[in-house]
Design an enzyme around this catalytic site. Structure first.
Site, PDB file in Angstrom:
ATOM      1  N   CYS B 120       0.812  -1.221   0.000  1.00 18.00           N
ATOM      2  CA  CYS B 120       0.000   0.000   0.000  1.00 18.00           C
ATOM      3  C   CYS B 120       0.850   1.278   0.000  1.00 18.00           C
ATOM      4  O   CYS B 120       0.334   2.363  -0.269  1.00 18.00           O
ATOM      5  CB  CYS B 120      -0.971   0.003   1.175  1.00 18.00           C
ATOM      6  N   HIS B 266      -3.174   7.376   2.249  1.00 17.36           N
ATOM      7  CA  HIS B 266      -3.616   6.074   1.736  1.00 17.36           C
ATOM      8  C   HIS B 266      -4.966   5.739   2.361  1.00 17.36           C
ATOM      9  O   HIS B 266      -5.157   5.898   3.567  1.00 17.36           O
ATOM     10  CB  HIS B 266      -2.576   5.003   2.076  1.00 17.36           C
ATOM     11  N   ASN B 296     -10.606   0.175   0.199  1.00 20.34           N
ATOM     12  CA  ASN B 296      -9.140   0.211   0.237  1.00 20.34           C
ATOM     13  C   ASN B 296      -8.635  -0.432  -1.058  1.00 20.34           C
ATOM     14  O   ASN B 296      -8.749  -1.646  -1.231  1.00 20.34           O
ATOM     15  CB  ASN B 296      -8.639  -0.558   1.465  1.00 20.34           C
TER      16      ASN B 296
END
Lengths: 89, 344
Positions: B120, B266, B296
């Protein structure tokens, strides 16, 4: 020693004030719920709120409040006492 | 100090185009609640997510990367770049890297092409790599794509991860420019802690599992094929690392936090993003967010946000922006950028 374990010392009161202020300002816990006898499990915190609280306490004190599993039966008074004594539960 | 050629200011890397893409199929919380022991209210309260997009059967990460890359190239008004960098941890295959396939399908024949694996945090790591390629004079332009399809490694019966992830891709084009020009990328702060790799892990599929012996029999327990996530521990590390890294990059850039225009975190979980913003003292309306609609999307989340901001003309030329990310590894990273000139 007896006094140091009570929630009535100046240090304990300071920790209780910090804890209550944090719970009210960040997690919107109503002030009337924030008494020394109140258990964390009654404050409407979910697990992520508890993790964030642990983080904020660690920032301030250098250790987390619950060193093992989170205990919803911990009272604010017990937490303040531990913080004032410089250790986690 | 004696001046030498290396002291001469080199080119800056400058952002000049953005593109995003999510697959057509949308999965709402209600749909998940039909088959998992959860509810729309619980998912929204714990994650901020209301729906996510899922790749079609037979699709792959490269498909999304190509679509986002094509849009970014179009936005930048170019058809060629010197390098294609793909940030992904869900590549089409273990080998080869996915970036060369993406480059070829975009008509970028013979461009340098490789994957960056920082999960990520991959887009921020990739942005540091792309910036370095340009500053070093190795290439004059780079297409950087963040793309992931985590729904392909999520246990469909695991309510803690199945609700969280969505698929998508976001892309940016960087070109050589002048230092101080709007759109300049950097400075950066990058870090990792491999001792905590177990907190977010897909155990199977790599050399450690493959070298361990015979192939598993048909019908074997597939739990090792799926992503494992320790949500509580990840929450704490994510908040601490993202806020610490963002502060480090603000310091490197010489930007006081109260002068920051936008924070682009993020999109791990809305609660993580909110806690990071709170620790940095940044108002919620200065924090970009799209997790409600896309979930996500791992390495795609930051460039997807940037692409949306570009399309909606949400930001103003010269705005100070900090990107901050955290992911499996553990890895984390932040980048300071300024917002580029508006497209025609």
């Amino acid at each position: 020693m007896t006094e140091a374990r009570s929630t009535g010392t100046t240090q304990d009161q300071g920790s209780l004030g910090m804890l209550s202020g944090l719970l009210h300002a960040r997690f919107e816990v109503p002030l009337e719920l924030l008494t020394p006898d109140a258990e964390f499990g009654t404050l409407g915190l979910d697990s992520l709120s508890v993790e964030e609280l642990q983080l904020m306490i660690s920032d301030n004190y250098g250790f987390e409040l619950w060193t093992g599993d989170y205990d919803p039966g911990t009272t604010l008074g017990q937490a303040a006492e531990a913080l004032a004594a410089g250790h986690g539960l | 100090m004696h001046p030498f050629p290396g002291d001469a200011p080199g080119p800056a890397a400058v952002l000049c185009g953005f593109g995003g893409w999510v697959p057509e199929r949308e999965v709402t919380n209600a749909e998940l609640a039909d088959r998992l022991d959860t509810s729309d209210e619980w998912i929204r309260q714990r994650t901020g997510i209301t729906s996510r997009h899922v790749i079609a059967p037979g699709g792959a990460t490269s498909d999304l990367a190509v679509a986002a890359g094509r849009r970014a190239l179009g936005a930048a008004g170019t058809r060629t770049v010197d390098a294609v960098v793909l940030a992904t941890s869900t590549p089409d295959h273990i080998s080869p890297a996915t970036a060369p396939d993406v480059a070829s399908r975009l008509g970028l024949h013979e461009a340098a092409a490789f994957d960056v694996g920082a999960v990520c945090s991959g887009f921020v790591y990739g942005l540091a790599v792309a910036t370095s390629l340009i500053r070093a004079g190795i290439g004059g332009s780079v297409l950087l794509i963040g793309a992931d399809t985590y729904t392909t490694v999520v246990d469909p019966g695991d309510r803690t991860t199945a609700i969280l992830f969505g698929d998508g891709a976001g892309a940016v084009v960087l070109r050589a420019g002048a230092p101080g020009e709007p759109g300049e990328t950097g400075p950066f702060d990058l870090g990792s802690d491999g001792t905590l790799k177990h907190l977010i892990l897909v155990p199977n599929g790599g050399s450690r599992q493959r070298s361990s012996g015979a192939l598993p029999p048909a019908g074997h327990d597939r739990s090792g094929d799926y992503v494992r996530l320790n949500g509580g521990e990840v929450f704490k590390h994510a908040v601490r690392r993202m806020s610490g890294s963002a502060l480090a990059v603000l310091d490197l850039a010489g930007w006081p936090p109260d002068k920051l225009g936008w924070l682009v975190p993020h999109q791990a979980n809305q609660r993580i993003a909110a806690a990071v913003a709170h620790r940095l003292g940044i108002a919620e309306d200065r924090v970009l967010s799209n997790i409600a609609r896309v979930g996500n999307t791992a390495g795609a989340s930051i460039p997807l946000l940037l692409a949306e901001a570009w399309e909606q003309r949400l930001l103003t030329e010269g705005d100070r922006v900090v990107l901050t990310a955290f992911g499996a590894g553990l890895t984390w990273g932040s980048a300071a950028i300024t917002w580029p000139a508006a497209h025609p």
